[in-house]
Structures are given as C-alpha cells and as structure tokens.
Design a protein around this motif. Structure first.
Motif, PDB file in Angstrom:
ATOM      1  N   ALA A  97     -43.064   4.561  22.064  1.00 35.33           N
ATOM      2  CA  ALA A  97     -42.209   5.465  21.705  1.00 35.33           C
ATOM      3  C   ALA A  97     -40.707   4.967  22.974  1.00 35.33           C
ATOM      4  CB  ALA A  97     -42.589   7.326  22.407  1.00 35.33           C
ATOM      5  N   GLY A  98     -39.861   5.746  21.866  1.00 37.86           N
ATOM      6  CA  GLY A  98     -38.513   4.954  23.316  1.00 37.86           C
ATOM      7  C   GLY A  98     -37.533   4.613  21.895  1.00 37.86           C
ATOM      8  N   TYR A  99     -35.723   4.428  22.723  1.00 37.58           N
ATOM      9  CA  TYR A  99     -35.028   4.325  22.018  1.00 37.58           C
ATOM     10  C   TYR A  99     -34.946   2.680  21.003  1.00 37.58           C
ATOM     11  CZ  TYR A  99     -29.704   2.845  21.238  1.00 37.58           C
ATOM     12  OH  TYR A  99     -28.918   2.612  20.449  1.00 37.58           O
ATOM     13  N   ASN A 100     -35.308   2.337  19.666  1.00 36.48           N
ATOM     14  CA  ASN A 100     -34.993   1.982  18.313  1.00 36.48           C
ATOM     15  C   ASN A 100     -35.615   1.051  19.148  1.00 36.48           C
ATOM     16  OD1 ASN A 100     -33.875   2.286  16.475  1.00 36.48           O
ATOM     17  ND2 ASN A 100     -31.468   2.113  18.040  1.00 36.48           N
ATOM     18  N   GLN A 101     -37.199   1.058  19.303  1.00 32.44           N
ATOM     19  CA  GLN A 101     -38.586   0.529  19.675  1.00 32.44           C
ATOM     20  C   GLN A 101     -38.989  -0.975  18.692  1.00 32.44           C
ATOM     21  OE1 GLN A 101     -39.777  -0.196  22.557  1.00 32.44           O
ATOM     22  NE2 GLN A 101     -38.236   0.692  23.912  1.00 32.44           N
ATOM     23  N   PRO A 102     -38.963  -1.364  18.173  1.00 33.77           N
ATOM     24  CA  PRO A 102     -39.739  -2.506  17.388  1.00 33.77           C
ATOM     25  C   PRO A 102     -40.529  -1.813  16.641  1.00 33.77           C
ATOM     26  CG  PRO A 102     -39.516  -3.636  19.320  1.00 33.77           C
ATOM     27  CD  PRO A 102     -38.620  -2.957  19.529  1.00 33.77           C
ATOM     28  N   GLN A 103     -41.692  -2.082  15.613  1.00 39.25           N
ATOM     29  CA  GLN A 103     -42.408  -1.776  15.255  1.00 39.25           C
ATOM     30  C   GLN A 103     -43.122  -3.217  14.441  1.00 39.25           C
ATOM     31  OE1 GLN A 103     -42.041   0.732  11.223  1.00 39.25           O
ATOM     32  NE2 GLN A 103     -40.456   2.516  12.737  1.00 39.25           N
ATOM     33  N   TYR A 106     -47.125  10.948  16.709  1.00 37.07           N
ATOM     34  CA  TYR A 106     -46.481  10.153  17.661  1.00 37.07           C
ATOM     35  C   TYR A 106     -47.171  12.016  19.218  1.00 37.07           C
ATOM     36  CZ  TYR A 106     -44.257  10.483  22.704  1.00 37.07           C
ATOM     37  OH  TYR A 106     -44.288  10.549  24.271  1.00 37.07           O
ATOM     38  N   GLN A 148     -41.978  13.045  11.346  1.00 32.30           N
ATOM     39  CA  GLN A 148     -41.211  12.933  10.827  1.00 32.30           C
ATOM     40  C   GLN A 148     -41.696  12.128   9.215  1.00 32.30           C
ATOM     41  OE1 GLN A 148     -38.094  12.255  10.029  1.00 32.30           O
ATOM     42  NE2 GLN A 148     -37.664  12.932  12.656  1.00 32.30           N
ATOM     43  N   GLN A 182     -44.595   9.773  10.459  1.00 32.05           N
ATOM     44  CA  GLN A 182     -44.933   9.162  11.473  1.00 32.05           C
ATOM     45  C   GLN A 182     -45.650   9.917  12.490  1.00 32.05           C
ATOM     46  OE1 GLN A 182     -42.449   9.008  14.770  1.00 32.05           O
ATOM     47  NE2 GLN A 182     -41.273   6.567  13.590  1.00 32.05           N
ATOM     48  N   PHE A 197     -46.501  -4.122  12.627  1.00 31.31           N
ATOM     49  CA  PHE A 197     -47.149  -4.098  10.831  1.00 31.31           C
ATOM     50  C   PHE A 197     -48.433  -4.778  11.126  1.00 31.31           C
ATOM     51  CE2 PHE A 197     -44.332  -2.004   8.511  1.00 31.31           C
ATOM     52  CZ  PHE A 197     -42.806  -2.072   9.271  1.00 31.31           C
TER      53      PHE A 197
END
Lengths: 113, 113
Positions: free
Chosen positions: A96-102, A50, A56, A48, A104
């Motif tokens: 960027a943020g808490y459990n943001q949906p990805q 950013y 990661q 990942q 695809f």
C-alpha cells in the motif's frame, strides 16, 4: 523470498459452473489486484483488495467476486461461467502506498468448454 | 479517457538493432507509467517506470522517453538481443495507490539473430 503464487495453474470448466482461483501475495505485500488477460490482449483490471475490502473495481459483472484473508491471500470467484470467461487470470500484489509497483504471478489459465 | 494506445502490434528487429514501442494516453490524471515484459506462460514483469515530471529514464539497455504535452511515451531497447523477444505492455495509473493499472494492448517483439 517467494514471489506471487497462484493456483491452480490450469483449469477446465463447463458453461454455468463456478470457479475459485487462489493467490498468495509476495512476502510483505498487503494489496492484491486481479486481472483478466484474454489471448493476445493486455491484462484488464477486475478488482483490488486491501485490508480485506474491495477498494477498486473494473468493468466486470457481479459474477466476478473476491475475497482477501487476514494473511493477505486472496480468492477470485466467478459464477455462471460463460465461454467468454476463458482467459489467463493474473494476480498482482503490492505494498500500500504511492504508485507501488505491482508484482504479478504466472496466472491461472481458465478454459470454458 | 481510460484507454492506453500502443503501437506497433508486432515488431521484428535484428540482433543489435533498436526496438521502439510507442504509447499514448488521454487521461491527464495518469501520473505513473510502467512498462511490463511478458514471456509466454509467465506473468508480466515490471521492466521500467517513469513519472511525468521526468522526460527520460534509462536503465541499462532500456530507455523510456516521455512527452507530457503530447501525452505520449515510448520504450527504446538498445542493442536488442534474442532474449528480449517477448510481449511488451505500456501501462498507466493515477496518483492514488489504490487505483487500477490500465494496460495497453501489447507489442510482440521478435529479435532475430
């Protein structure tokens, strides 16, 4: 509003070659993740990015490397291709943020001969 | 500890029936559980997601049930339609926004008329 776009759609390479796959994130997204999806399996996390840095990394060898550009687009590079690298490579973008949906893209189908 | 298990591998349901897909995890640090739907030739699309402080979440015909003590969660598709025929992946990730999403191996759903 364009979603995640990936190029090329399909690619054929031979063993030992190098490949570069490209990804443009969804408008407004700043985080890009790459996944490898072998046939009949779930996507496996590669890494990942950013703020142009790898944040990661999954369990993939150093032959897999990447880059993120100031406009948030990203590249995945694979060196010394092996037959086992044949797969669908998926790019996902998110905020960027808490459990943001990805979100695809439709992937690049890489075939190694 | 990073694995997400999913069953069944494939599922055939008659139109109008209920499709049920089950998942289990080991890592108690997971705190976000999305489900993705993937059609052939397309990337995964987020369907519905749940956090462990909620036991059930419903969106239209799709319901997630979550059992925190058993570390299990499931997807129920009510009134299944032929258009629901796709591969479904359960997934899990940790609280930090930069953590990777771990996917299950997938369930191929076929809804027959």
């Amino acid at each position: 509003d364009a979603g995640v776009t990936q190029s090329p759609t399909h690619l054929i390479k031979t063993r030992g070659q190098q490949v570069t796959l490209r990804c443009s994130p969804k408008s407004g997204h700043d985080t890009v993740s790459w996944y490898q999806q072998a046939l009949g399996q779930g996507p496996q996390f590669i890494f990942q990015y950013y703020e142009e840095e790898e944040r990661q990394r999954g369990n993939f060898p150093d032959r897999f490397s990447g880059h993120q550009f100031p406009n948030y687009s990203s590249e995945l590079n694979v060196n010394a291709l092996l037959l086992g690298d044949s797969a669908l490579y998926l790019c996902a973008s998110s905020l960027a943020g808490y459990n943001q949906p990805q979100h695809f893209g439709d992937g690049t189908r890489l075939s190694i001969l | 500890q990073q694995q997400v298990k999913q069953s069944p591998q494939s599922l055939i349901v008659q139109k109008g029936g209920i499709s049920i897909i089950n998942c289990a995890y080991e890592n108690t640090a997971f705190d976000y559980f999305p489900w993705y739907q993937q059609f052939p030739g397309k990337g995964p699309a987020l369907l519905i997601a749940i956090r462990p402080d909620v036991s059930e979440k419903k969106e239209g015909r799709f319901t997630i049930s979550f059992n925190k003590s058993a570390k299990q969660f499931s997807l129920h598709i009510m009134d299944s339609q032929p258009g629901d025929s796709a591969t479904y992946f359960c997934a899990a990730s940790r609280k930090t926004s930069y953590d990777k999403v771990i996917f299950g191996p997938g369930t191929s759903l076929s809804v027959i008329p």
